[in-house]
Write an enzyme that holds these catalytic residues in place. Structure first.
Site, PDB file in Angstrom:
ATOM      1  N   THR A 410       0.901  -1.142   0.000  1.00 29.50           N
ATOM      2  CA  THR A 410       0.000   0.000   0.000  1.00 29.50           C
ATOM      3  C   THR A 410       0.935   1.185   0.000  1.00 29.50           C
ATOM      4  O   THR A 410       2.141   1.013   0.081  1.00 29.50           O
ATOM      5  CB  THR A 410      -0.871  -0.090   1.281  1.00 29.50           C
ATOM      6  N   THR A 428      -3.959   2.130  -2.230  1.00 27.67           N
ATOM      7  CA  THR A 428      -3.411   0.783  -2.417  1.00 27.67           C
ATOM      8  C   THR A 428      -4.023   0.038  -3.585  1.00 27.67           C
ATOM      9  O   THR A 428      -5.127   0.343  -4.038  1.00 27.67           O
ATOM     10  CB  THR A 428      -3.640  -0.047  -1.130  1.00 27.67           C
ATOM     11  N   ASN A 430      -3.646  -3.261  -2.814  1.00 24.74           N
ATOM     12  CA  ASN A 430      -3.575  -4.338  -1.827  1.00 24.74           C
ATOM     13  C   ASN A 430      -2.189  -4.981  -1.881  1.00 24.74           C
ATOM     14  O   ASN A 430      -1.239  -4.380  -1.421  1.00 24.74           O
ATOM     15  CB  ASN A 430      -4.688  -5.368  -1.985  1.00 24.74           C
ATOM     16  N   ASP A 452      -9.299  -8.641   0.890  1.00 24.01           N
ATOM     17  CA  ASP A 452      -9.506  -7.985   2.182  1.00 24.01           C
ATOM     18  C   ASP A 452     -10.885  -8.277   2.771  1.00 24.01           C
ATOM     19  O   ASP A 452     -11.164  -7.939   3.924  1.00 24.01           O
ATOM     20  CB  ASP A 452      -9.301  -6.469   2.066  1.00 24.01           C
ATOM     21  N   SER A 481     -10.629  -2.422   5.566  1.00 23.38           N
ATOM     22  CA  SER A 481      -9.229  -2.023   5.378  1.00 23.38           C
ATOM     23  C   SER A 481      -8.559  -1.821   6.734  1.00 23.38           C
ATOM     24  O   SER A 481      -9.223  -1.696   7.773  1.00 23.38           O
ATOM     25  CB  SER A 481      -9.188  -0.709   4.604  1.00 23.38           C
TER      26      SER A 481
HETATM   27  N1  GLY Z   1      -5.232  -3.679   1.426  1.00 30.80           N
HETATM   28  C1  GLY Z   1      -4.755  -3.435   2.714  1.00 30.80           C
HETATM   29  C2  GLY Z   1      -5.747  -2.715   3.553  1.00 30.80           C
HETATM   30  O1  GLY Z   1      -6.613  -2.034   3.034  1.00 30.80           O
HETATM   31  O2  GLY Z   1      -5.707  -2.845   4.738  1.00 30.80           O
END
Ligand code: GLY
Length: 600
Positions: A410, A428, A430, A452, A481
């Site tokens: 991210t 991000t 991810n 996620d 997230s």
């Molecule tokens: N993709 C990592 C988060 O959003 O926590």
């Protein structure tokens, strides 16, 4: 692929816990002192070989503005926009688009994120531009007929992507707060894509590392591959990366705003790419996508006010819970990463991640009891099984009980302008380079954010996080997230802008970075440099950067039953800004990667 990051109180009760049970420091003869008078923290311990910092980098000073981001080219763009008379939001939008060009590992058009904003007068806003599940997504889409997880589908390839939110987010942010024109803030990214930029050594290694995946998932396409797809050439430092199709996509966004991405040619190319690879995102999903302005999560910690992201990120709730769990303890007196300090932080983290798994999800779909979770009376109930003598067993920790409730890669950047407007954005795809799907003809990578979601209750995602019904997949729902873009006020004035990437470790890295400054007296840069640790309830162990704990701290924690695991890699890629007492800015970017703070 970064498959698994893990090899992969009431106030009174807390205070009385401190007072009635003496914390056990490993050593009574040595101290970790805070050299407040010098304004710089100095670490002293019994073991002179212990060095608490990843590097000796010093912060960057600016009086008129500061940008701290993951890439020197993106920070340069942000400062140029500020110098042109743009405000912090103009600069942040330009940085977001520049990162989409120069930092394809996490900068993005095909991902999403969160923005926390505080203007110079103290007005606050938070923007949720998190991706959404496509309309055809179903709760069990990653399970086979026996209910088992089909490995990898939520992580790699077309089915892993949620509907991107970044472009709509930037349109919304600029529309509400921007001063320069949309064309002006897009131009640097267009130039970087069309004219190219010089790769850093890290950029080159990153692209070389995903070449196999790129070829497999994007047959016949040359995106991010040196030469043509058949070549075995490798990228090197200072090679020039030109991205013509991405330049065209950026030009469509520059000319048409939201419609340049969510309609017309870009939307057609994205939907066609999804059809080619069996993904779910349609032109209708793109047309339907909207980012959301949400009420900021605002909470006090001693004399500070924390302004952070509410759900759909769990990061803000977690940060406030952790800060309030440790608030009554004398961390400063105990010292940085001494055993008692670490012990209360680990126990706070354990309980916070258990709550995350039980309660947190998209607030448009599930009721998330934010005021209750962050209240002192609730936190008191979570602390009753704390025992100085022995680590709590995660098997015995569940999310708390709230009456009436049913229910690495991210990137972060921070910007402050000369007027004191501040932007904190975490964004991000991810995993690093997301799903590794490049949209044919449009030249940008898609996210793998569907991972996620809790794809099956109790099954860990790529960060080892488990979740339950609150974060189950549903069409149009946002996946939970951990991103924690945060702004902190002191005495009603802007004090700190902070954030980091790191999947599940984001919240604990922000937690430590704030505490390092406000409790241990570190400069912003020292706090970023400081070595970090992390516990997330499950798996029940504490991972730490080599050097974060002295031998004595390790022995003391192990004697109480804590499982410690030294990492060979690092935690966090912080990009932070601190307002010094004289009004100047200290930009602090993480020495663990190419992160760069630039001020003027
Ligand atoms: N993709 C990592 C988060 O959003 O926590």
């Amino acid at each position: 692929m970064n498959r698994l990051l893990y090899p992969a109180l009431s106030l009174l009760a807390l205070v009385s816990a401190c007072q009635t049970t003496a914390p056990r420091q490993a050593s009574t003869t040595t101290t970790s002192t805070v050299a407040q008078s010098q304004g710089v923290y100095q670490y002293r311990d019994e073991d002179p070989s212990v060095k608490p910092f990843f590097s000796d980098r010093v912060g960057t000073t600016g009086r008129n503005g500061m940008v701290a981001s993951a890439h020197p080219e993106a920070s340069r763009v942000g400062v140029e926009i500020l110098k042109m008379g743009g405000n912090a939001v103009d600069a942040a939008v330009a940085v977001q688009f520049a990162l989409a060009v120069v930092y394809p590992g996490a900068g993005n058009l095909g991902g999403g994120g969160f923005m926390v904003y505080r203007d110079a007068k103290g007005q606050l806003a938070t923007l949720d531009f998190r991706e959404k599940a496509p309309g055809k997504a179903t709760q069990n889409m990653y399970l086979d007929s026996l209910g088992n997880v089909r490995p990898g589908l939520s992580i790699s390839g077309h089915l892993a992507s949620g509907v991107p939110g970044s472009v709509d987010g930037m349109v919304q942010a600029h529309g509400r707060y921007g001063k320069l024109t949309w064309q002006q803030v897009l131009q640097p990214a267009v130039d970087l894509a069309e004219k190219g930029f010089s790769l850093t050594d890290r950029d080159a290694r990153g692209l070389n590392g995903i070449k196999y995946d790129l070829k497999k998932i994007n047959p016949g396409k040359a995106y991010f591959i040196k030469g043509n797809p058949a070549d075995t050439l490798r990228w090197g430092k200072d090679d020039r990366l030109v991205q013509a199709d991405l330049g065209q996509t950026l030009r469509r966004i520059q000319a048409q705003g939201r419609a340049g991405f969510y309609a017309g040619e870009t939307a057609r190319l994205l939907a066609t790419e999804m059809q080619r690879g069996g993904g779910l995102i349609t032109e209708q999903d793109l047309a339907d996508y909207k980012s959301v302005w949400r009420d900021p999560l605002k909470a006090t910690y001693k004399d500070l006010t924390i302004i952070t992201m509410p759900p759909t990120s769990s990061g803000g709730v977690a940060l406030v819970q952790m800060m309030r769990f440790v608030e009554p303890f004398p961390l400063r007196k105990w010292g940085w990463n001494r055993d008692s300090t670490v012990q209360v932080m680990i126990e706070a983290e354990r309980r916070v991640y258990a709550d995350r798994a039980k309660f947190l999800g998209d607030p448009d779909f599930v009721k998330v009891p934010v005021p209750e979770l962050t209240s002192y009376p609730y936190l008191k109930t979570r602390w009753t099984d704390f025992n100085w003598a022995k680590a709590t067993d995660s098997k015995n920790v569940r999310g708390g009980t709230i009456p009436g409730y049913e229910s690495l890669e991210t990137t972060h950047f921070s910007v402050v302008d000369r007027d004191g407007n501040a932007v904190s954005i975490t964004t991000t795809l991810n995993g690093g380079y997301g799903s590794r799907v490049v949209v044919g003809g449009a030249g940008f990578l898609m996210n793998n954010e569907m991972d996620d979601f809790s794809i099956k209750p109790g099954t860990p995602n790529m960060y080892g996080l488990v979740g339950n019904a609150a974060n189950a997949i549903a069409p149009g729902k946002r996946m939970l997230s951990s991103m924690t873009p945060t702004i902190i006020e002191k005495g009603g004035k802007l004090y700190m802008v902070a954030g980091t990437p790191g999947g599940s470790t984001i919240m604990t890295s922000v937690f430590q970075t704030v505490l390092n400054v406000v409790e241990h007296g570190m400069t912003m840069q020292q706090s970023v440099n400081a070595l970090k640790f992390h516990h997330q309830w499950l798996p029940d162990k504490t991972i730490f950067e080599s050097g974060a704990f002295s031998e004595r701290t390790q022995q003391a924690l192990q004697a109480r039953g804590y499982v410690l695991e030294r990492l060979t890699n690092t935690l966090g890629r912080m990009d932070c800004i601190l307002v010094r007492p004289d009004g100047s800015f200290e930009g602090a970017s993480d020495p663990r990667a190419d992160n760069t703070a630039m001020g003027y």
